[in-house]
Design an enzyme around this catalytic site. Structure first.
Site, PDB file in Angstrom:
ATOM      1  N   HIS A  90       0.818  -1.215   0.000  1.00  0.00           N
ATOM      2  CA  HIS A  90       0.000   0.000   0.000  1.00  0.00           C
ATOM      3  C   HIS A  90       0.852   1.264   0.000  1.00  0.00           C
ATOM      4  O   HIS A  90       0.325   2.371  -0.169  1.00  0.00           O
ATOM      5  CB  HIS A  90      -0.976  -0.013   1.187  1.00  0.00           C
ATOM      6  CG  HIS A  90      -0.360   0.339   2.506  1.00  0.00           C
ATOM      7  ND1 HIS A  90      -0.004  -0.611   3.449  1.00  0.00           N
ATOM      8  CD2 HIS A  90      -0.054   1.530   3.056  1.00  0.00           C
ATOM      9  CE1 HIS A  90       0.490  -0.018   4.512  1.00  0.00           C
ATOM     10  NE2 HIS A  90       0.464   1.289   4.298  1.00  0.00           N
ATOM     11  N   VAL A 112      19.784  16.179  10.136  1.00  0.00           N
ATOM     12  CA  VAL A 112      21.221  16.389   9.972  1.00  0.00           C
ATOM     13  C   VAL A 112      21.735  15.526   8.827  1.00  0.00           C
ATOM     14  O   VAL A 112      21.164  14.481   8.509  1.00  0.00           O
ATOM     15  CB  VAL A 112      22.001  16.054  11.266  1.00  0.00           C
ATOM     16  CG1 VAL A 112      21.573  16.968  12.395  1.00  0.00           C
ATOM     17  CG2 VAL A 112      21.802  14.595  11.656  1.00  0.00           C
ATOM     18  N   GLU A 117      24.440   8.130   4.809  1.00  0.00           N
ATOM     19  CA  GLU A 117      23.212   8.238   4.015  1.00  0.00           C
ATOM     20  C   GLU A 117      23.493   8.117   2.521  1.00  0.00           C
ATOM     21  O   GLU A 117      24.429   8.713   1.997  1.00  0.00           O
ATOM     22  CB  GLU A 117      22.527   9.572   4.306  1.00  0.00           C
ATOM     23  CG  GLU A 117      21.185   9.731   3.598  1.00  0.00           C
ATOM     24  CD  GLU A 117      20.497  11.037   3.935  1.00  0.00           C
ATOM     25  OE1 GLU A 117      19.461  11.329   3.318  1.00  0.00           O
ATOM     26  OE2 GLU A 117      21.011  11.769   4.811  1.00  0.00           O
ATOM     27  N   ASP A 140       0.006  -7.659   1.784  1.00  0.00           N
ATOM     28  CA  ASP A 140       0.458  -6.266   1.731  1.00  0.00           C
ATOM     29  C   ASP A 140       1.987  -6.232   1.712  1.00  0.00           C
ATOM     30  O   ASP A 140       2.641  -5.873   2.685  1.00  0.00           O
ATOM     31  CB  ASP A 140      -0.096  -5.500   2.930  1.00  0.00           C
ATOM     32  CG  ASP A 140       0.124  -3.995   2.815  1.00  0.00           C
ATOM     33  OD1 ASP A 140       0.541  -3.539   1.736  1.00  0.00           O
ATOM     34  OD2 ASP A 140      -0.123  -3.295   3.814  1.00  0.00           O
ATOM     35  N   SER A 238       4.433   2.478   8.254  1.00  0.00           N
ATOM     36  CA  SER A 238       4.038   1.484   7.255  1.00  0.00           C
ATOM     37  C   SER A 238       5.216   1.103   6.374  1.00  0.00           C
ATOM     38  O   SER A 238       6.006   1.952   5.958  1.00  0.00           O
ATOM     39  CB  SER A 238       2.909   2.034   6.380  1.00  0.00           C
ATOM     40  OG  SER A 238       1.702   2.091   7.090  1.00  0.00           O
TER      41      SER A 238
END
Length: 980
Positions: A90, A112, A117, A140, A238
């Site tokens: 979903h 930050v 990342e 799902d 989710s």
């Protein structure tokens, strides 16, 4: 003749070991379910409480993913390979999702920039074909394929997918992660949040969901949560991971966050609430049920990957006869399939045993054999061996006429498989052991406990006989060692012998410290491993090597050993200086809130057995060297005959009290307001005739301050000998969640303000049987430090459908407990008689010598009572009482002052806080004074201790404020005491 000789040696060369390659290759660039950048001593806090979420520690969740639309987080996900992320279907309904959504990994705090990342574009999305966005309750699940491959490092790792035979029992504590809202319709956090939730039995979940909507049908979900709410995944979570931990430490993606009714709403008694206020557990997509679909879609880009429509690519099932062969795959030129599950049961004629000989073996390697593996079980289901890698396992002699083999493969990396030959042999051909096999070793290699790297079996009785070549001796070097610790290794043990007769002992080992290498005195060594009926750990893994006698040897002590349990030296430098810290830290294997497990011996050193008539009656906890706290219902009828009572401390096994400390009861002090019918004020103190001697097995528990209050869903620990219905002779432990007061009152009549409930309302074992009365419920304050918050009072009978246990709330009894102990010691009112007539006056002088554990009396005959304002520095060198006041009138910029308490050189100071109220004032306590002082504590109205003890002879209280509307009122007494 030569051929026969080789086969004979093969039959004798039997061992249960994890197969591995000649080199320590990683098998994959990544190791799923591990957290390389997390501190080894840091783990998900399974004793934390979260309402909507609490900040996770950076580095603990290297598999976490954020899906971002226009740079903003909207759903979570989980890394499962270098090119794939799992999320909820979903979450990825956008038609042009490849253009609008980016995948962020290695992110922890959105506010930050973090070096770890990385941002990835989406190449493709595969939603489960059975997912219906109109009724999104099942299937799902979606696979997000990345445009580029992930470079795994210490900050970025995949989570493990479950294997088909992974089992996580109801009540297991697992972790949900996400950047979702901290409360229903609340704000979004900037940093990653985590929440601890227990697994709910599937049928129980379905019955709860019927109260939400009877039309709902659930096929592919797993549920988790607390009946009273307070903890849940929420909006924005989710697609995020729901992970459970395997016994050897790896984290498995059990579910993907799907949905729930509201956030952290209670769902106990849903039917009694209006529909708009009803809640539900957290609902997660069950990954294990969808493994076949995952495997098919994760391997689409592999042209040489074999696909099979059946669960097993070869003919598995029952194999009967006196001899035969098992092949996987059946064609030697092919690979086995991913996501396979094959099971063979070999049955030979009754009275025969089974010899398994491997002809070839090549299965994806992993150090814990959790990816692809072959497992072998005895007819009774006991695990004999678990194998992976490319080295053929040595022949296995199974001491039974039946054996089961199971092969499991995960969703990626496949090899050429294995082939083995089975043969029926006479039982007395070779000596057997209760391991189900015997190991007679003629070659260098590894040995280990059965089931390693999982916990070893109960009632094990295993034997290895090692023969080295002529002119060589044998060296055993331990790689892993975790065996139930006990004094003298009386429970589980590894024993090394210099001879086959078992008369020359080289070493006896247990505990968690890695033993030194052991050398034989000849070319023969015998190794035995035995375990009792409970408390199983990872066991051992060791390397057998052959060395020349002339090789350097440290000393003869290297040939002998007695591996005793590790002490928690960092947490507790001196036994006399702390409370609530176990020198042998507690350890949970299962993290289950329904079924108790045996505690590691002496890991709850404050827990005592209260005996009357030479029988264990109930439980208690050590507060000081002479005082034990328990429930009044345990001792109320025995006040007049205290001398028949016996307190046993340092006890693990009720049937083995050799090393325990036994103390005769001197007198019993029941709370004066105790009501036998309602069980209100159900607390009592027991005074022993002779002080306890603190050591690694006997320690006091910390008391909370009187203002402490446990929040609902807080996970604490109750210990006792009777947590699982039947009375256990060995101490057990159980993690229990604290329930909301209104939930508690719905299930019990007569709940007063001095009671609270903890436990699970479920059709499982009851945690508050009669014999468990008085048991302490302890909660972590600081890491490794426990505080007693509850005393088991009462509950339903063991044979009824269980309800949560009812506990007396210790914080509410702190004034009475301290007043009682202080009055006995003669501190609180030195010129008056004790408050309780059961305490003989001639005992007061004896109590004064037992401090600091029972709060001491002053050593000095002089005292001073002072009423002062907060200005400058005041030195206090005689015991007494002081009231410190300050207000805006003291100066235009508030007040600043120091109180320096100076005791004689060989003394310590005891501060007894009576009252504190302040506005815009900072109150800090230091050990020492002036430039030599070190921070000890900061006082607030919400967190004020009843009593504080200094380490040395000087302590400083510093009060300061710069606000014009500041005010301060501090009232305390202080006393000096000899360190000896």
């Amino acid at each position: 003749m030569a051929e026969t000789s080789v086969f004979s040696i093969m039959m004798l060369t039997v061992m249960t070991a994890v197969g591995r390659g000649a080199t320590d290759r990683p098998g994959r660039v990544s190791r799923c379910g591990e957290r390389p950048s997390a501190n080894a001593s840091v783990t998900y806090n399974l004793l934390s409480r979260i309402v909507g979420g609490t900040s996770a520690v950076k580095g603990e969740s290297p598999w976490m993913v954020s899906l971002k639309r226009d740079g903003k987080h909207f759903c979570g996900g989980t890394i499962i390979s270098d090119k794939h992320v799992l999320t909820a279907a979903h979450c990825v309904l956008d038609k042009n999702i490849e253009y609008h959504v980016r995948v962020s990994i290695g992110d922890h705090d959105f506010t930050v920039y973090e070096r770890s990342e990385q941002i990835f574009a989406i190449k493709a999305v595969f939603k489960h074909p059975n997912f219906n966005p109109i009724r999104p309750f099942n299937y799902d699940l979606a696979i997000v394929e990345l445009g580029e491959s992930i470079a795994f490092d210490k900050d970025i790792q995949p989570a493990c997918l479950p294997s088909p035979d992974d089992v996580f029992p109801t009540g297991t504590l697992c972790i949900a992660l996400g950047w979702g809202r901290l409360q229903e319709n609340g704000r979004l956090p900037s940093s990653l949040q985590q929440v601890v939730l227990p697994l709910i039995e599937y049928r129980k979940c379905l019955s709860i969901m019927e109260t939400v909507d009877r039309r709902l049908a659930f096929e592919t979900v797993v549920c988790a949560g607390f009946p009273e709410g307070g903890k849940d995944a929420c909006q924005g979570d989710s697609g995020g991971p729901f992970l459970c931990q395997r016994s050897q430490g790896r984290w498995v993606l059990v579910g993907v966050t799907s949905w729930g009714l509201g956030c952290a709403r209670k769902w106990v008694d849903n039917i009694l609430d209006p529909p708009e206020r009803r809640g539900s557990p957290g609902v997660f997509t069950d990954i294990q049920r969808l493994l076949n679909w995952l495997s098919a879609n994760l391997n689409q880009d592999k042209p040489d990957f074999p696909t099979y429509e059946v669960q097993c690519s070869t003919n598995d099932g029952i194999e009967k006869g006196t001899a035969g062969e098992i092949l996987l795959p059946t064609d030697y030129r092919k690979y086995y399939s991913n996501n396979e599950k094959c099971i063979w049961t070999i049955i030979v004629p009754k009275g025969k045993h089974i010899l398994l000989t491997f002809n070839s073996f090549n299965v994806e390697w992993d150090y814990s054999c959790d990816l692809d593996y072959l497992v072998i079980y005895s007819a009774l289901g006991r695990l004999i061996g678990k194998f992976c890698g490319d080295v053929r396992p040595r022949p296995l002699l199974i001491a039974d006429a039946s054996v089961t083999l199971k092969f499991i493969s995960d969703f990626q990396e496949y090899k050429t498989g294995f082939s083995l030959f089975y043969q029926a042999v006479e039982p007395n051909t070779y000596p057997d052991s209760d391991c189900g096999s015997v190991a007679v070793i003629f070659e260098e290699g590894e040995i280990q406990t059965m089931n390693h790297p999982h916990v070893y079996s109960s009632h094990a009785n295993c034997q290895w006989v090692v023969h080295s070549p002529a002119n060589h001796i044998i060296k055993i070097t331990f790689l892993v060692f975790e065996v139930e610790p006990s004094e003298g290794c009386i429970f589980d043990r590894l024993v090394v012998y210099h001879d086959l007769q078992g008369t020359m002992v080289a070493g006896i080992f247990c505990g968690f410290s890695l033993p030194d290498p052991v050398l034989s005195v000849s070319n023969v060594m015998q190794i035995t491993f035995t375990s009792d009926y409970s408390v199983n750990y990872l066991g051992f893994q060791a390397v057998i090597s052959f060395v020349l006698p002339s090789s350097p040897v440290k000393s003869e002590t290297q040939w002998k050993g007695n591996n005793q349990p590790r002490k928690n030296q960092d947490a507790m430098q001196h036994y006399e200086e702390g409370c609530g810290v176990s020198p042998l830290p507690p350890r949970f294997i299962h993290h289950n809130i329904i079924k108790a497990e045996e505690a590691m011996p002496n890991s709850w050193p404050w827990h005592v057995s209260i005996n009357f008539g030479n029988k264990h009656l109930c439980n208690g906890a050590i507060l000081s060297k002479t005082f034990v706290v328990t429930s009044a219902n345990c001792v109320a009828d025995r006040e007049e005959f205290p001398s028949v009572g016996l307190i046993v401390a340092g006890l693990h096994d009720l049937e083995s009290s050799t090393d325990a400390q036994k103390r005769t009861v001197e007198y019993v002090i029941v709370h004066p307001d105790y009501n036998r019918l309602s069980k209100d004020y159900d607390v009592a103190l027991i005074h022993v005739q002779m002080p306890f001697q603190y050591n690694s097995h006997v320690q006091p528990i910390c008391l909370p301050d009187g203002h402490s209050k446990l929040e609902p869903s807080k996970l604490c620990v109750v210990s006792g000998w009777d947590l699982n219905v039947e009375l256990s002779t060995k101490l057990q432990q159980l993690e229990v969640p604290v329930l909301m007061d209104d939930v508690c009152k719905k299930y019990y009549d007569g709940i007063t303000d001095r009671m609270f409930c903890a436990g699970v309302i479920a059709e499982e074992d009851n945690v508050s049987c009669l014999a468990q009365s008085g048991a302490p419920l302890v909660c972590q304050s600081d890491p490794g430090t426990y505080v007693i918050f509850g005393i088991v009072s009462w509950g339903v009978g063991c044979n009824e459908p269980p309800k949560a246990g009812v506990y007396s709330s210790v914080p509410l009894f702190i004034p009475w407990i301290m007043e009682t102990i202080l009055s006995v010691a003669g501190i609180a009112n030195t010129d008056t008689e004790p408050h309780h007539p059961l305490i003989p006056p001639d005992k007061l002088s004896q109590e004064k010598a037992l401090l600091p554990d029972s709060p001491p009396s002053n050593d000095s005959s002089s005292s001073q009572d002072i009423y002062v304002t907060c200005k400058d520095v005041m030195s206090l060198q005689s015991p007494g009482e002081i009231k410190l006041v300050a207000s805006a009138q003291d100066g235009p910029e508030g007040g600043r002052c120091q109180l320096i308490f100076q005791a004689p050189e060989d003394h310590f100071i005891l501060l007894h806080f009576k009252q504190l109220s302040h506005e815009h004032y900072s109150l800090i306590i230091y050990e020492g004074a002036s430039s030599n002082k070190t921070f000890k504590a900061q006082l607030t109205e919400e967190k004020i201790p009843t009593i504080m003890k200094s380490v040395g002879p000087v302590i400083t209280i510093e009060a300061s404020s710069t606000a014009q509307d500041s005010a301060l009122h501090l009232w305390l007494s202080y006393s000096f005491h000899n360190q000896n």
